[in-house]
Design an enzyme around this catalytic site. Structure first.
Site, PDB file in Angstrom:
ATOM      1  N   GLU A  35      50.516  45.509  43.532  1.00 51.10           N
ATOM      2  CA  GLU A  35      49.169  45.081  43.405  1.00 51.10           C
ATOM      3  C   GLU A  35      49.020  43.829  42.830  1.00 51.10           C
ATOM      4  O   GLU A  35      49.420  43.534  41.727  1.00 51.10           O
ATOM      5  CB  GLU A  35      48.131  46.033  42.360  1.00 51.10           C
ATOM      6  N   ASP A 108      39.140  37.659  42.703  1.00 55.11           N
ATOM      7  CA  ASP A 108      37.930  36.483  42.336  1.00 55.11           C
ATOM      8  C   ASP A 108      37.619  35.967  43.686  1.00 55.11           C
ATOM      9  O   ASP A 108      38.272  35.440  44.739  1.00 55.11           O
ATOM     10  CB  ASP A 108      38.736  35.386  41.634  1.00 55.11           C
ATOM     11  N   LYS A 112      32.565  29.117  46.317  1.00 52.88           N
ATOM     12  CA  LYS A 112      32.264  27.650  46.685  1.00 52.88           C
ATOM     13  C   LYS A 112      33.411  27.485  47.670  1.00 52.88           C
ATOM     14  O   LYS A 112      34.461  27.778  47.528  1.00 52.88           O
ATOM     15  CB  LYS A 112      32.577  26.737  45.355  1.00 52.88           C
ATOM     16  N   ASP A 146      33.711  44.106  45.677  1.00 52.54           N
ATOM     17  CA  ASP A 146      32.403  44.521  45.639  1.00 52.54           C
ATOM     18  C   ASP A 146      31.305  43.447  46.367  1.00 52.54           C
ATOM     19  O   ASP A 146      30.154  43.568  46.595  1.00 52.54           O
ATOM     20  CB  ASP A 146      31.614  44.467  44.241  1.00 52.54           C
ATOM     21  N   THR A 182      39.377  51.337  40.396  1.00 46.44           N
ATOM     22  CA  THR A 182      39.827  50.199  39.303  1.00 46.44           C
ATOM     23  C   THR A 182      38.692  50.240  38.070  1.00 46.44           C
ATOM     24  O   THR A 182      37.719  50.709  38.336  1.00 46.44           O
ATOM     25  CB  THR A 182      39.962  48.898  39.850  1.00 46.44           C
ATOM     26  N   GLU A 183      39.061  49.602  36.925  1.00 54.02           N
ATOM     27  CA  GLU A 183      37.995  49.352  36.090  1.00 54.02           C
ATOM     28  C   GLU A 183      36.702  48.746  36.433  1.00 54.02           C
ATOM     29  O   GLU A 183      35.700  49.235  36.129  1.00 54.02           O
ATOM     30  CB  GLU A 183      38.543  48.918  34.790  1.00 54.02           C
ATOM     31  N   TYR A 184      36.808  47.775  37.367  1.00 44.90           N
ATOM     32  CA  TYR A 184      35.698  47.075  38.033  1.00 44.90           C
ATOM     33  C   TYR A 184      35.001  47.988  38.765  1.00 44.90           C
ATOM     34  O   TYR A 184      33.764  48.028  38.809  1.00 44.90           O
ATOM     35  CB  TYR A 184      36.259  45.687  38.703  1.00 44.90           C
TER      36      TYR A 184
END
Length: 207
Positions: A35, A108, A112, A146, A182-184
Site C-alpha cells: 500500500e 493526493d 492542478k 473519493d 481506510t480512515e479517510y
C-alpha cells in the site's frame, strides 16, 4: 554545529519492530502486497488480519502520520506486516521484483494540471511500479478514491499504459466487493460521498 534532535515521531519509528530499514525480513515466501500512502494504517492492518497467508508492506513518507499508524500496529502481533518510511519514487532499490499487488488508497489528487506528474497514477509512477512487480507478466493495481477528477485521470492513465480495467465501481459501498475501509474512507462515507474503486491489470501479451 548544533546536533539535530529526534522528534517523538522519529523515535517511535526508529524503535518500531515492524519498520523496514535495510531489507525485507518476512520469514516466508508468501506473496507481498504494497500500500503506497498507508496513512494511519487502518487498511493495511485490516488486510493483514484478514489474510494471514499474504505479506503486506505499508509505505508512508510522512513521519507524523506513520507514527500514528505504528501506535495502532503495536496493538497486534502481525508477522505478515511491515512498514516503511519512504517516497514511492525512491522505492525501486528496496522493492524491485518483490511486489504482487499495489494498493493506492485516497492518494493526493494534485488537482492542478501542472502537478499531474505527482499523481500516483501518472505514467511516471506506473513506470516505477513496473520495476516493483514480481510477476512481469501480470501487474495488478487496486485503487480507491473519493475524487472524481483523479479517478477519471487514473482510468485514462491505466488504459494508455496498457492496463485493462477488470473491476470498476463508482459507488463501492453499494457493491458486493470485499473491502477494508481506510480512515479517510470512513470519513467521506459518513458525509455521503460515493467511493470510486478500480482494479487494473496489465497482462503481457504473447509475442
Amino acid at each position: 554545529m548544533r546536533m539535530r534532535t529526534s522528534s517523538p515521531a522519529d523515535e517511535l519509528i526508529d524503535n518500531c519492530d515492524y519498520i523496514i530499514k535495510d531489507s525485507i525480513d518476512f520469514k516466508n515466501d508468501n506473496r507481498i502486497c504494497l500500500e503506497i500512502g498507508m496513512g494511519k494504517g487502518d487498511f493495511i492492518i485490516g488486510m493483514a488480519l484478514n489474510n494471514p497467508d499474504t505479506n503486506y508492506i505499508g509505505m508512508e513518507m510522512h513521519s507524523n502520520v506513520l507514527s500514528l499508524a505504528i501506535k495502532k500496529i503495536n496493538e497486534y502481533n502481525l508477522d505478515n506486516l511491515r512498514i516503511i518510511r519512504m517516497d514511492a519514487k525512491d522505492s525501486v532499490d528496496l522493492l524491485k521484483d518483490k511486489i504482487d499487488t499495489i494498493f493506492l488508497n485516497f492518494s493526493d489528487p494534485w488537482p492542478k494540471k501542472r502537478h499531474a506528474k505527482r499523481r500516483l497514477t501518472h505514467e511516471y509512477y506506473l513506470g516505477i511500479y513496473d520495476e516493483l512487480f514480481s510477476n512481469k507478466n501480470c501487474k495488478k493495481i487496486i485503487m480507491k478514491t473519493d475524487n472524481d477528477d483523479l479517478f477519471e485521470f487514473s482510468l485514462e492513465s491505466f488504459k494508455k499504459y496498457g492496463y485493462d480495467i477488470k473491476e470498476i465501481s463508482y459507488d463501492l459501498h453499494s457493491e458486493n466487493i470485499f473491502n477494508i475501509m481506510t480512515e479517510y474512507e470512513k470519513k467521506f462515507s459518513k458525509k455521503g460521498i460515493a467511493i470510486k474503486y478500480v482494479k487494473a491489470v496489465k497482462i503481457k501479451k504473447e509475442e
